[in-house]
Every structure is written in C-alpha cells, then in structure tokens.
Scaffold this motif. Structure first.
Motif, mmCIF file in Angstrom:
data_model
loop_
_atom_site.group_PDB
_atom_site.id
_atom_site.type_symbol
_atom_site.label_atom_id
_atom_site.label_comp_id
_atom_site.label_asym_id
_atom_site.label_seq_id
_atom_site.Cartn_x
_atom_site.Cartn_y
_atom_site.Cartn_z
ATOM 1 N N SER A 275 0.845 -1.199 0.000
ATOM 2 C CA SER A 275 0.000 0.000 0.000
ATOM 3 C C SER A 275 0.880 1.250 0.000
ATOM 4 O O SER A 275 2.056 1.211 0.372
ATOM 5 N N GLU A 276 0.291 2.344 -0.442
ATOM 6 C CA GLU A 276 1.045 3.599 -0.517
ATOM 7 C C GLU A 276 1.547 4.022 0.860
ATOM 8 O O GLU A 276 2.653 4.557 0.988
ATOM 9 N N LEU A 277 0.751 3.786 1.880
ATOM 10 C CA LEU A 277 1.153 4.167 3.230
ATOM 11 C C LEU A 277 2.361 3.358 3.690
ATOM 12 O O LEU A 277 3.321 3.913 4.230
ATOM 13 N N LYS A 278 2.344 2.055 3.452
ATOM 14 C CA LYS A 278 3.471 1.212 3.860
ATOM 15 C C LYS A 278 4.731 1.561 3.073
ATOM 16 O O LYS A 278 5.820 1.633 3.636
ATOM 17 N N VAL A 279 4.577 1.801 1.782
ATOM 18 C CA VAL A 279 5.731 2.188 0.960
ATOM 19 C C VAL A 279 6.254 3.531 1.447
ATOM 20 O O VAL A 279 7.465 3.733 1.568
ATOM 21 N N GLY A 280 5.344 4.442 1.746
ATOM 22 C CA GLY A 280 5.747 5.747 2.265
ATOM 23 C C GLY A 280 6.490 5.628 3.583
ATOM 24 O O GLY A 280 7.485 6.320 3.809
ATOM 25 N N LEU A 281 6.040 4.752 4.451
ATOM 26 C CA LEU A 281 6.723 4.562 5.735
ATOM 27 C C LEU A 281 8.144 4.034 5.544
ATOM 28 O O LEU A 281 9.059 4.423 6.270
ATOM 29 N N ARG A 282 8.324 3.142 4.570
ATOM 30 C CA ARG A 282 9.665 2.602 4.320
ATOM 31 C C ARG A 282 10.626 3.659 3.766
ATOM 32 O O ARG A 282 11.825 3.580 3.997
ATOM 33 N N ASN A 283 10.079 4.625 3.038
ATOM 34 C CA ASN A 283 10.929 5.615 2.384
ATOM 35 C C ASN A 283 11.160 6.868 3.228
ATOM 36 O O ASN A 283 11.917 7.741 2.813
ATOM 37 N N VAL A 284 10.550 6.961 4.391
ATOM 38 C CA VAL A 284 10.686 8.152 5.238
ATOM 39 C C VAL A 284 12.023 8.099 5.969
ATOM 40 O O VAL A 284 12.395 7.092 6.548
ATOM 41 N N ARG A 285 12.703 9.220 5.921
ATOM 42 C CA ARG A 285 13.995 9.315 6.617
ATOM 43 C C ARG A 285 13.902 10.255 7.828
ATOM 44 O O ARG A 285 14.727 10.210 8.709
ATOM 45 N N ASP A 286 12.891 11.078 7.847
ATOM 46 C CA ASP A 286 12.687 12.040 8.931
ATOM 47 C C ASP A 286 11.927 11.352 10.072
ATOM 48 O O ASP A 286 10.868 10.774 9.867
ATOM 49 N N ARG A 287 12.456 11.417 11.281
ATOM 50 C CA ARG A 287 11.867 10.731 12.425
ATOM 51 C C ARG A 287 10.458 11.223 12.729
ATOM 52 O O ARG A 287 9.556 10.424 12.963
ATOM 53 N N GLU A 288 10.244 12.536 12.739
ATOM 54 C CA GLU A 288 8.931 13.090 13.072
ATOM 55 C C GLU A 288 7.876 12.677 12.047
ATOM 56 O O GLU A 288 6.751 12.353 12.394
ATOM 57 N N THR A 289 8.259 12.690 10.776
ATOM 58 C CA THR A 289 7.330 12.278 9.727
ATOM 59 C C THR A 289 6.989 10.794 9.874
ATOM 60 O O THR A 289 5.833 10.395 9.716
ATOM 61 N N GLY A 290 7.974 9.991 10.190
ATOM 62 C CA GLY A 290 7.754 8.560 10.400
ATOM 63 C C GLY A 290 6.809 8.304 11.557
ATOM 64 O O GLY A 290 5.911 7.459 11.464
#
Length: 69
Positions: A5-20
C-alpha cells in the motif's frame, strides 16, 4: 493496508523521524478504524441472522425423500 500500500511504501521511504512517527500514528488509527468497522458489520450480519431465525417454528422432518416443510 497491505504490504504494497502507498502508506506502507511511504513509511519505508521516510527518513525524517517526526514524519515517520506521524505516518505510523495515521497507520495505527486507520487500522483501528478498519477493525472497528469490520466488527460493526459482523455484529450487524449476526443481528440480521438472529432476526431471521424463529425458534418457535416446528422442526422440519427430513427423511429419505428430503425435508418436508
């Protein structure tokens, strides 16, 4: 909400702690909402079945020729 899902893919690609952390919180809220809705639908389906079932009706006789109403 699957692995691709887009959300899971987005979570894997996040490098910023707050965004994660924020995305993870959104994911958890979505999963809770989906689970609550699923439970609600299941309760509604069971309630509908319960309304259809009339235990006061006489039992059907099922012999060799099949059930006789």
């Amino acid at each position: 909400m699957g692995r691709k899902s887009e959300l899971k893919v987005g979570l894997r690609n996040v490098r910023d702690r707050e965004t994660g952390i924020a995305l993870n919180a959104v994911r958890e809220r979505l999963e809770e909402a989906f689970a609550a809705r699923e439970a609600e639908l299941e309760r509604a389906a069971l309630a509908e079945l319960d309304e259809e079932l009339d235990v006061t009706l006489p039992a059907r006789h099922c012999g060799e020729g099949g059930c006789i109403p």
